[in-house]
Design an enzyme around this catalytic site. Structure first.
Site, PDB file in Angstrom:
ATOM      1  N   ASN A   1       0.871  -1.178   0.000  1.00  0.00           N
ATOM      2  CA  ASN A   1       0.000   0.000   0.000  1.00  0.00           C
ATOM      3  C   ASN A   1       0.904   1.223   0.000  1.00  0.00           C
ATOM      4  O   ASN A   1       1.710   1.388   0.932  1.00  0.00           O
ATOM      5  CB  ASN A   1      -0.837   0.028   1.271  1.00  0.00           C
TER       6      ASN A   1
ATOM      7  N   ASN B   1      -8.219   9.589  -0.225  1.00  0.00           N
ATOM      8  CA  ASN B   1      -8.174   8.548  -1.249  1.00  0.00           C
ATOM      9  C   ASN B   1      -7.509   9.075  -2.518  1.00  0.00           C
ATOM     10  O   ASN B   1      -7.460  10.286  -2.756  1.00  0.00           O
ATOM     11  CB  ASN B   1      -9.593   8.074  -1.590  1.00  0.00           C
TER      12      ASN B   1
ATOM     13  N   CYS C   1      -7.249   4.490   7.306  1.00  0.00           N
ATOM     14  CA  CYS C   1      -6.428   3.567   6.519  1.00  0.00           C
ATOM     15  C   CYS C   1      -5.387   2.961   7.457  1.00  0.00           C
ATOM     16  O   CYS C   1      -4.545   3.683   7.999  1.00  0.00           O
ATOM     17  CB  CYS C   1      -5.758   4.312   5.370  1.00  0.00           C
TER      18      CYS C   1
ATOM     19  N   ASN D   1     -15.403  -1.522   1.239  1.00  0.00           N
ATOM     20  CA  ASN D   1     -14.227  -2.204   0.736  1.00  0.00           C
ATOM     21  C   ASN D   1     -14.557  -3.698   0.749  1.00  0.00           C
ATOM     22  O   ASN D   1     -15.256  -4.174   1.642  1.00  0.00           O
ATOM     23  CB  ASN D   1     -13.027  -1.925   1.633  1.00  0.00           C
TER      24      ASN D   1
ATOM     25  N   CYS E   1      -4.425  -4.011   2.499  1.00  0.00           N
ATOM     26  CA  CYS E   1      -5.336  -3.068   3.155  1.00  0.00           C
ATOM     27  C   CYS E   1      -5.310  -3.375   4.637  1.00  0.00           C
ATOM     28  O   CYS E   1      -5.678  -4.482   5.054  1.00  0.00           O
ATOM     29  CB  CYS E   1      -6.740  -3.192   2.587  1.00  0.00           C
ATOM     30  N   GLY E   2      -4.868  -2.403   5.449  1.00  0.00           N
ATOM     31  CA  GLY E   2      -4.729  -2.645   6.879  1.00  0.00           C
ATOM     32  C   GLY E   2      -6.056  -2.825   7.588  1.00  0.00           C
ATOM     33  O   GLY E   2      -6.238  -3.778   8.362  1.00  0.00           O
ATOM     34  N   THR E   3      -7.020  -1.911   7.342  1.00  0.00           N
ATOM     35  CA  THR E   3      -8.335  -2.085   7.958  1.00  0.00           C
ATOM     36  C   THR E   3      -9.007  -3.348   7.417  1.00  0.00           C
ATOM     37  O   THR E   3      -9.804  -3.988   8.114  1.00  0.00           O
ATOM     38  CB  THR E   3      -9.232  -0.859   7.722  1.00  0.00           C
TER      39      THR E   3
END
Length: 266
Positions: free
Chosen positions: A13, A64, A73, A175, A203-205
């Site tokens: 990312n 974004n 994020c 997402n 994607c961390g979340t």
């Protein structure tokens, strides 16, 4: 106006990060989108600003790649923590405020440009079965579907379809994560991110979301998950006991390069 920036990545990312404590940079959506453009700009999944925040080391603002200010994020949070450490805005242990509230982060190791960062996440909420999978908000809204083989999923096509389902209109879309169980406490994930409107390398979340869903649906006794994204390995851990308190997202972060941009050039 000439502005210094850092280009950072966390498990693939990537982000443009600006120290904006002096409020010199005005994040207009068109300018943010131009900077994040991979052909005509710097190229990134998003842009972040490090700003002053009373009672914390800094405030994180995340935008974004299509321009607007957005929800939390997770990999961005880890990257801006390393950036704050690099620019002297914080020490190895730090606190910051993001759109979803306060966070704590720790630089577990740092060798020059690269480090390993642990980030405390807000407690997930809204976990429920939905549309043949699971919905959960981990600072950003996520949909999780378990699949047999992530390599056989049309992430872009199916992800775009699910992202726009009426069931998720109340959160501005979701997402979308496709997760494969590879062992007890071991997951493999591919994610379609809104705002980027494409698959991202991590994607961390999203990693937190798939760990929460896997804990609820498959491994209620597991409190520590290794989540393999396309861009790298992330770890998600919860506090002992029931629920999902004290969520900790850990993984790599790296300064790719630093530079100077001229806003008049965009």
């Amino acid at each position: 106006m000439r502005i210094e920036f850092g280009k950072y990545e966390g498990a693939g990312n990537d982000f443009v990060i600006i120290d904006n404590r002096e409020k010199r940079f005005e994040p207009q959506p068109a300018l943010v989108a131009a900077l994040c453009d991979r052909r005509f700009g710097i190229g990134a999944d998003g842009l972040m600003l490090l700003e002053e925040e009373r009672g914390a080391d800094f405030r994180m603002r995340y935008f974004n790649s299509d321009g607007p200010e957005a929800t939390m994020c997770g990999n961005g949070g880890r990257c801006i923590a390393l950036f704050a450490f690099h620019v002297g805005a914080a020490g190895e242990r730090m606190s910051f405020v993001a759109v979803d509230g306060p966070h704590r982060a720790e630089v577990l190791s740092c060798g020059g440009d690269a480090g390993r960062i642990a980030l405390g996440m807000t407690e997930p909420h809204g976990l429920a079965e939905a549309e043949g999978g699971w919905f959960v908000d981990t600072g950003s809204p996520h949909y999780v579907r378990f699949v047999e083989d992530t390599e056989r999923v049309d992430v872009r096509g199916e992800g775009r379809r699910i992202r726009h389902l009426p069931a998720f209109a109340g959160t501005g879309g979701v997402n979308v994560n496709f997760v494969e169980v590879t062992g007890e406490g071991r997951l493999k994930v591919r994610t379609y991110e809104r705002g980027v409107e494409d698959e991202t390398l991590a994607c961390g979340t999203g990693a937190v979301a798939v760990a929460v869903a896997a804990s609820r649906a498959r491994f209620p006794q597991v409190r520590n998950f290794d989540v393999q994204a396309r861009g790298g390995l992330l770890n998600v851990a919860f506090a002992a006991g029931g629920g999902f308190a004290d969520v900790r997202l850990t993984g790599p972060a790296r300064r790719v390069f630093a530079g100077v941009l001229d806003t008049e050039n965009f």
